[in-house]
Write an enzyme that holds these catalytic residues in place. Structure first.
Site, short mmCIF file in Angstrom:
data_model
loop_
_atom_site.label_atom_id
_atom_site.label_comp_id
_atom_site.label_asym_id
_atom_site.label_seq_id
_atom_site.Cartn_x
_atom_site.Cartn_y
_atom_site.Cartn_z
N CYS A 41 129.77 33.12 51.90
CA CYS A 41 130.65 31.99 52.20
C CYS A 41 130.49 31.51 53.64
O CYS A 41 130.61 32.32 54.56
CB CYS A 41 132.10 32.41 51.95
SG CYS A 41 133.33 31.21 52.50
N TYR B 60 129.43 19.86 50.29
CA TYR B 60 130.17 20.11 49.04
C TYR B 60 130.53 18.80 48.35
O TYR B 60 130.54 18.72 47.11
CB TYR B 60 131.44 20.92 49.33
CG TYR B 60 131.17 22.36 49.67
CD1 TYR B 60 131.18 23.34 48.67
CD2 TYR B 60 130.89 22.75 50.98
CE1 TYR B 60 130.91 24.66 48.98
CE2 TYR B 60 130.63 24.07 51.29
CZ TYR B 60 130.65 25.03 50.29
OH TYR B 60 130.38 26.34 50.59
#
Length: 331
Positions: free
Chosen positions: A54, A185
């Site tokens: 992440c 994203y």
């Protein structure tokens, strides 16, 4: 080898005909010197839970290492893949975090709020005595490491958020978050062509702006590494392995953008950055978890990542990574 969750066990990331909108409803409790939220700075009390996959969690790994907070804040590491329920401690013996004694990060969220319905996200800081999550507010987390935990910084720790540069750092961070950190994203999880096109254009316009800014200075703000560099680096490190193909951010690779590529290699070769980056975990996470955009779960073998260690030449721009401080000890 850890078994990867089947496609029908994964969460959904793309909503048809809609742009991607990140859920930012974080637990905003803070750990501070004065303990005003009920959680005072106290070495040994808290556990930082992360995944090397992440980018938001990797920020905390880097800052913790640069500041030398390892003895004060322990760290638990989740595996690179997860199902729609939670990150899991599948890298640990018996699948249990050795300090918290739980198999899923979800358990620490439920200890804070039974039936917690928002995202079970990393990074998260857990209060070890109660087993409950204190915060998952990742933008604030590293700032508090830098300002609230100063009594436990190592000798020679860098000033990552110096007072005289905070306004500039905040301004840069706001743009980088909107257009780059979250922008990739917004490309990858776009639910329509229109939403993807807009995110793509915004992303590369900002990358061009960053290239121009960094063409004449070694770091984003000032002459040393700051919070701004940490935040940009974790996205750049994932660009060629993941975002270029998986998220369709494919105008060009990072390695084809000369200024940003040299800048990223400069940071990667700085203690605290490259040694906090795990490309295997990064690739496995994105390609195996996001089954609605990669249904097969197949992880590509490329690209060749050995070029991260090639000379970058950024020293000629002046500045120094740690200013009057020193590098963290080698691992």
């Amino acid at each position: 080898m850890t078994e990867t969750p089947a496609a029908d066990e994964q969460g959904s990331y793309v909503i048809a005909n809609r742009p991607y909108e990140r859920d930012t409803r974080y637990i905003e409790t803070r750990i501070t010197r004065d303990g005003r939220d009920g959680y005072p700075v106290e070495p040994g009390r808290y556990r930082l839970v992360v995944s090397y996959a992440c980018p938001w969690a990797t920020r905390t790994i880097i800052v913790r290492r640069l500041l030398g907070l390892e003895p004060a804040i322990s760290m638990g590491v989740c595996g690179p893949t997860h199902d729609k329920r939670s990150w899991t401690f599948d890298l640990d013996p018996g699948g249990l975090d050795p300090v918290l004694g739980i198999p899923r990060l979800q358990d620490a969220y439920f200890a804070r709020t039974p039936g917690y319905e928002k995202g079970i996200t990393v990074p998260a800081i857990v209060d070890v005595p109660s087993g409950a999550v204190v915060t998952n507010d990742f933008p604030q987390m590293t700032i508090d490491f830098e300002l609230e935990w100063t009594d436990f910084h190592r000798a020679g720790a860098p000033q990552l958020y110096p007072e005289d540069l905070r306004a500039d750092i905040d301004a840069v961070n706001k743009l980088v978050y909107r257009d780059v950190n979250n922008g990739v994203y917004r490309c990858g999880f776009a639910g329509s062509q229109e939403a993807y096109d807009a995110a793509y254009n915004q992303l590369f316009a900002r990358l061009d702006w960053l290239s121009e800014r960094l063409s004449g200075q070694r770091y984003l703000v000032g002459d040393t590494i700051t919070e701004a560099d940490v935040r940009l680096f974790t996205t750049l490190a994932r660009f060629d392995p993941v975002y270029h193909g998986h998220f369709k951010c494919n105008r060009e690779k990072l390695s084809e953008m000369p200024v940003l590529w040299a800048y990223a290699r400069d940071l990667y070769q700085t203690p605290g950055f490259g040694d906090s980056t795990n490309f295997d975990h990064i690739k496995r996470h994105y390609y195996q978890v996001h089954r609605d955009i990669n249904p097969s779960g197949i992880v590509p073998k490329g690209p060749d990542l050995s070029n991260w260690n090639t000379p970058h030449g950024r020293e000629s721009l002046g500045g120094s990574p740690f200013g009057s401080g020193t590098a963290p000890a080698p691992r």
